[in-house]
Design a protein around this motif. Structure first.
Motif, PDB file in Angstrom:
ATOM      1  N   MET A 493     -12.226   1.225  -0.970  1.00 20.59           N
ATOM      2  CA  MET A 493     -12.011   1.003  -2.784  1.00 20.59           C
ATOM      3  C   MET A 493     -13.276   1.342  -3.060  1.00 20.59           C
ATOM      4  O   MET A 493     -14.955   1.630  -2.332  1.00 20.59           O
ATOM      5  N   GLU A 542      -4.580   3.941  -5.457  1.00 19.69           N
ATOM      6  CA  GLU A 542      -4.431   2.565  -7.108  1.00 19.69           C
ATOM      7  C   GLU A 542      -5.475   2.396  -7.510  1.00 19.69           C
ATOM      8  O   GLU A 542      -6.004   3.143  -7.044  1.00 19.69           O
ATOM      9  N   ASN A 543      -5.419   2.103  -8.453  1.00 17.95           N
ATOM     10  CA  ASN A 543      -6.644   1.867  -9.240  1.00 17.95           C
ATOM     11  C   ASN A 543      -6.973   0.473  -9.165  1.00 17.95           C
ATOM     12  O   ASN A 543      -5.935  -0.544  -9.422  1.00 17.95           O
ATOM     13  N   ARG A 544      -8.129  -0.458  -8.870  1.00 16.06           N
ATOM     14  CA  ARG A 544      -7.826  -1.953  -8.755  1.00 16.06           C
ATOM     15  C   ARG A 544     -10.050  -2.409  -9.008  1.00 16.06           C
ATOM     16  O   ARG A 544     -10.372  -1.262  -8.421  1.00 16.06           O
ATOM     17  N   ASP A 545     -10.086  -2.799 -10.164  1.00 15.45           N
ATOM     18  CA  ASP A 545     -11.262  -3.309 -10.183  1.00 15.45           C
ATOM     19  C   ASP A 545     -12.021  -2.033 -10.423  1.00 15.45           C
ATOM     20  O   ASP A 545     -13.285  -2.180  -9.988  1.00 15.45           O
ATOM     21  N   CYS A 549      -8.373   3.186  -4.851  1.00 14.43           N
ATOM     22  CA  CYS A 549      -8.440   2.313  -4.011  1.00 14.43           C
ATOM     23  C   CYS A 549      -7.643   2.586  -3.213  1.00 14.43           C
ATOM     24  O   CYS A 549      -6.338   3.371  -3.729  1.00 14.43           O
TER      25      CYS A 549
END
Lengths: 559, 124
Positions: A493, A542-545, A549
């Motif tokens: 990430m 995926e896109n996270r925070d 990620c």
């Protein structure tokens, strides 16, 4: 000139011929009529004047015969009759009317001579006027008789010539009466025939022109049908508007895309300020509050005989994917052609370095084992071997077979972190590995490919930080390793802004990259996915925070 | 003392290999193209021929074919072909040793020495 007027030369010839024949006919007819009148007048004059003269001659002769036989006789009456005869002779010899009779010319001198003699007789006996004495009257009668005897032959000759002349005139009149209508009628007939020919040829010409127009029209319709069929089969939406801005044609792709928004489509296209050299972009709803953007290109042409505007609408999303696909194909070909040469060119210096390191080691054999030169040589040798493995892996990228062994995942992750450590330090990126497993996680597969895979993920994170110019203080990459249910999971990430949503679905495809302009090849994640799949695992993005990620899931080996 | 002919258009490889074999006590000659190698082979019989596969002026495979066509008492006893990126497509004599670059020179030397010993045993 005829050509400028659009008239064929032989048409002009026909028109000229008809007009000439017609005017000639009129002139001929008029002349014939005039001639006939002239002849009639000639005959009338000729007959009238001679017979009038002959009549007076007979009257005077009768009176003289009475006088000379002893009957009652008046001198004045004789003179009056003689003067009337003289006036007739004068008319016959000198009047304008008599001048038109040709044979009179040959008698004019004799007539004038006879006239003069009569006048002379009048002069000698004018005292008798009103008298009635026998002697002078008888003398006058004798004198007149003598003149009449002379005149008798002249008048008889003239009468004969008049009869002959009149007969010839009658014959000419008869001939004229019979022949004069023929020529005008023939000429009229020719005129009519020429006119008929002209009309017939014109009719044929018009028919031929009509057939040509019909043929061209049929050809145009056929071509239009072909064009419509061709356009209908195009995968790109095409919309045709007539000159009243009404939609007159939609191909199948356009019907499928715009069937529910036809009014809005027509309105937007009608008000599009576009020409054939430019493209415009319009946005159309596709349902559920979403809209799609189309690039419109205009072509003006004739559609069903009317001016029309043809709009080709290119979905900008599809266009972008096509561009990426085209670049991918190009890169695939390029890579295929270059890979062999690149590997060869790398192997040459690697071989030189490898042998040179061996030779250097032999040259330094007298140095003590703790000398720094040995560790340096060992590091050079290790890095050369690493490069050799990378080159070998690149060469084997398309090969289905790699050496399979069981390796410890933590060791591979550590190796990848070591390999990228310098790059991360250089770019002020803080890296943290959280190992939440309870021991070594063993994976069945190729450790070098796995290492390449993780290195690719880490280098992508570094590139994202550099591209987004993220603040060096906040650059962070976390790796989290977990295990459970027979699978090991490694998450990588970052907080570098995440992956472009437009590319999210295709991010693991070859040559799909957001770094086209920066020179990225778009093969890193494709290699990573292939490596993971060959080990029976999966990889997802995926896109996270506020970052990307990447999650690798691998089956844990029981061996 | 065995003798070897190293043939590679990459001068660095040829020279380093020559130095390495020299250190191992091999009498080494270098050629930097196929034509030069043919002249040396015609003038002298070598125990080893180590040649690159791809060179200007005649490939290593052609040089190997030339050598194999020589009478047995004139050709090098052990022949080795170094290949680059791709494996050679030509059918080679099974007695020809193939090594892929980059390689461990120690391993190459040991292999050549082993093959030479086998040849020597066969000839006896």
């Amino acid at each position: 000139m005829w050509n400028r007027l659009g008239i064929l030369p032989w048409y002009a010839l026909l028109v000229t011929l008809v007009l000439t024949l017609f005017s000639s006919t009129i002139v001929l007819y008029v002349n014939s009529d005039v001639y006939r009148l002239h002849l009639s007048k000639t005959v009338r004059v000729s007959s009238w004047t001679i017979f009038q003269t002959q009549l007076e001659f007979v009257k005077l002769s009768g009176l003289l015969a009475s006088c000379r036989s002893g009957g009652s006789c008046s001198g004045s009456e004789l003179l009056v009759r003689a003067e009337i005869l003289a006036s007739r002779l004068d008319v016959l010899a000198n009047s304008d009317e008599a001048a038109i009779v040709p044979y009179i010319d040959s008698y004019r001198a004799d007539l004038n001579a006879a006239l003069q003699r009569l006048i002379a007789v009048f002069g000698r006996h004018d005292q008798l006027v009103g008298g009635a004495a026998d002697g002078p009257v008888r003398a006058l009668a004798d004198a007149l008789h003598a003149e009449l005897v002379k005149l008798q032959h002249l008048l008889q000759d003239m009468l004969r010539d008049s009869t002959i002349y009149n007969e010839s005139i009658e014959q000419r009149e008869n001939a004229l009466r019979l022949s004069s209508p023929t020529i005008p009628f023939i000429m009229l007939g020719l005129s009519g025939l020429a006119l008929v020919v002209m009309l017939f040829t014109q009719l044929k010409d018009r028919e031929r022109t009509l057939r040509q127009v019909a043929s061209l029209r049929a050809e145009e319709l056929r071509q239009q049908e072909d064009t419509a069929a061709l356009i209908d089969g195009l995968p790109t939406p095409v919309c045709v508007l007539d000159n009243a801005d009404q939609i007159v044609f939609l191909n199948a792709a356009a019907k499928a895309a715009f069937n529910s928004v036809l009014d809005e489509l027509g309105s937007k296209l009608a008000h599009l300020d576009a020409d054939a050299q430019t493209t415009r972009v319009i946005s159309l709803p596709v349902g559920e509050g979403q809209s799609r953007t189309y690039r419109c290109r205009l072509t003006r042409l004739t559609w069903s005989g009317r001016n029309a505007s043809v709009f080709v609408l290119q979905d900008t999303a599809v266009e972008g994917n096509a561009q990426l696909a085209a670049m991918g194909i190009g890169k695939m070909v390029l890579l295929g052609e270059l890979s062999s040469a690149i590997v060869h060119e790398l192997n040459q210096p690697l071989t030189t370095i490898t042998v040179a390191v061996r030779n250097l080691g032999a040259a330094l054999k007298d140095l003590p084992p703790e000398a720094p030169a040995w560790s340096k040589l060992e590091r050079i040798q290790g890095q050369v071997e690493r490069i050799s493995r990378i080159v070998t892996n690149v060469r084997k990228l398309s090969s289905p077979i790699e050496p399979i062994e069981t390796f410890v995942l933590q060791a591979v992750v550590e190796a990848a972190l070591q390999m990228t450590g310098y790059q991360f330090e250089l770019n002020s990126i803080r890296v943290e590995l959280r190992d939440r497993t309870s021991g070594d996680v063993r994976i069945r597969g190729n450790p070098f490919l796995m290492e390449i895979c993780i290195v690719n993920l880490l280098l992508n994170a570094r590139d994202a930080f550099v591209a987004n110019m993220a603040s060096p203080d906040a650059r962070r990459v976390n790796l989290e390793l977990t295990a459970g249910s027979g699978f090991a999971t490694l998450e990588v990430m970052d907080n570098a802004g995440g992956i472009d949503p437009a590319l999210m679905d295709r991010v693991f495809e070859s040559f799909v990259t957001s770094k086209l302009r920066e020179g990225g090849m778009g093969v890193g994640l494709a290699i990573s996915r292939r490596a993971v799949q060959r080990m029976g695992g999966t990889i997802a993005a995926e896109n996270r925070d506020g970052g990307a990620c990447l999650t690798i899931r691998l089956p844990i080996s029981s061996v | 003392m065995p003798s070897a002919l190293i043939c590679d258009d990459e001068k660095g490889i040829a020279d380093e290999l020559a130095e390495f074999f020299d250190a191992k006590g091999v009498d080494v000659a270098c050629a930097y193209c196929g034509g030069e190698a043919r002249e040396l082979i015609a003038a002298q019989r070598f125990d080893y021929l180590v040649t690159d596969g791809a060179m200007p002026g005649g490939s290593g495979e052609e040089l190997v074919a030339f050598v194999l066509a020589l009478p047995e008492d004139q050709r090098p006893r052990v022949i080795c072909l170094m290949t680059g990126a791709a494996d050679t497509q030509a059918e080679l004599d099974p007695t020809v040793l193939k090594v892929r670059k980059p390689f461990d020179p120690e391993l190459l030397h040991d292999s050549l020495l082993c093959l030479l010993n086998e040849k020597c045993r066969e000839s006896r």
